[in-house]
Design an enzyme around this catalytic site. Structure first.
Site: not given
Length: 385
Positions: A230, A228, A232, A251, A259, A234, A342
């Site tokens: 997003g 996942c 990037g 993703d 981006d 991680k 999170c």
């Protein structure tokens, strides 16, 4: 702008944001329509707005209402500033206090102000899930989050990065949670224009996210999937930690990855983008940073906590379970599944591991990070079959 004019601007903005306008969009539109406002004015108004969104419940109690005007009265009262010195009606300041407002400001201050800054329906779950830390974490979540940078250790080291940033007026200090993290203590608004950032030597990434990523096992030649991905963050951190690993990013919404090639090139990282809906299989490590309530990051996105409702939370929990089930099938024999998000909530964190454990997965490592450690609330678990 005078302090009173800044408060008046914040009132107007809050009355646009509270019904549903995204805060960032409202602030951008306001700045475009008020070119006379300098950078310090815009920064002060932004701080007022975000302080009010973080402390919306307690400020409403202190200010005697839930609109922008009452929230700014609550902010001033919380800061020990006499509202009558600001609400004068002079110049571009807000109109003088009414008798009802004056009466509200004279009411006793409740003892449980910090608890008021959680949505009421969510307080029982947070009280249970945070346990003994509930009070201190509730208070910490009312303050602004620190600005944390991740040093790209594939290209530099924290000491050199800090020196380079300092040369441009950005003062940092090492973060105790993880060696790659620098906390910005002065000049945060200069980061995006700094040479260190523009050249990929540092990225914005919270210390808890960095520390969670640092826990995953990496070795040269490993096939790694950021499932996942997003934006990037991680994937970039994994590539920096072990440039010899083969990093893939996927993703469900490929637009979120648009981006990443530019960011990867800036960082000197090689990251392969998976075709939409085709992440591949047989990975030594699959990292799942799942969509969640974001409760651990509500200092940064405070409007999100007031827009979350039980139905949306249930949707997220179901989505997390579905994602984990799919991601588990992508792990090679002997590989590791890293689940993280999170959230403070048990239903989004440890409770999500139960179905996997019933299928033969075992949790090797589990770690919760807290704002009491100078970071966002974050959860990570490492599992193997």
């Amino acid at each position: 702008m005078t302090p009173a004019a800044r408060i008046a601007a914040a009132i107007s903005l809050l009355d646009t944001i509270l019904p549903g306008e995204p805060a960032e969009r409202a602030l951008t539109n306001w700045a475009r329509g008020h070119r006379f406002a300098g950078s310090k004015d815009r920064a002060a108004i932004r701080d007022h707005v975000y302080d009010a969104l973080r402390c919306r419940g307690s400020f409403a109690q202190l200010g005697g209402g839930e609109d922008g005007r009452a929230l700014m009265l609550g902010l001033l009262r919380a800061q020990g500033i006499d509202p009558q010195t600001i609400f004068t009606g002079e110049g571009y300041g807000p109109e003088p206090l009414s008798a009802a407002e004056q009466a509200a400001l004279e009411a006793p201050v409740p003892e449980d102000l910090a608890e008021l800054d959680w949505p009421e329906w969510l307080r029982p779950a947070l009280r249970a899930d945070l346990g003994a830390g509930y009070g201190a974490i509730s208070e910490a979540m009312r303050a602004r989050a620190p600005v944390i940078l991740r040093v790209n250790i594939a290209r530099t080291d924290p000491k050199k990065a800090a020196e380079m940033l300092a040369a441009e007026g950005i003062v940092t200090q090492p973060h105790p949670l993880v060696a790659t993290a620098l906390e910005v203590i002065e000049g945060a608004r200069k980061v995006h224009r700094s040479a260190a950032y523009m050249n990929g030597l540092v990225e914005l990434q919270d210390a808890a996210s960095q520390a969670a990523t640092a826990l995953v096992p990496l070795a040269p030649g490993m096939r790694v999937l950021d499932y996942c991905a997003g934006g990037g963050g991680k994937a970039l951190a994994l590539a920096a930690a072990c440039p010899e690993a083969v990093i893939h990013a996927h993703d469900a919404d490929p637009a979120r990855l648009r981006d990443l090639p530019v960011r990867a090139a800036r960082a000197g990282a090689e990251i392969a983008l998976c075709p939409p809906g085709a992440p591949g299989t047989g990975y030594d490590l699959v990292v799942v940073d799942a969509p969640c309530s974001g409760s651990g990051t509500w200092r940064r996105t405070p409007e999100a906590k007031w827009r979350l409702d039980p139905a949306r939370l249930s949707e997220l929990v179901a989505l997390q379970a579905e994602i984990l089930e799919k991601a588990a099938d992508l792990v090679a024999d002997g590989g590791v599944l890293a689940y993280m998000n999170c959230s403070f909530l048990e239903v989004e964190t440890a409770a999500q591991l139960r179905d996997l454990e019933a299928r033969g997965w075992a949790c090797q490592t589990e770690r919760r990070f807290s704002p009491l450690e100078g970071a966002d609330g974050f959860y990570v678990a490492l599992l193997h079959r």
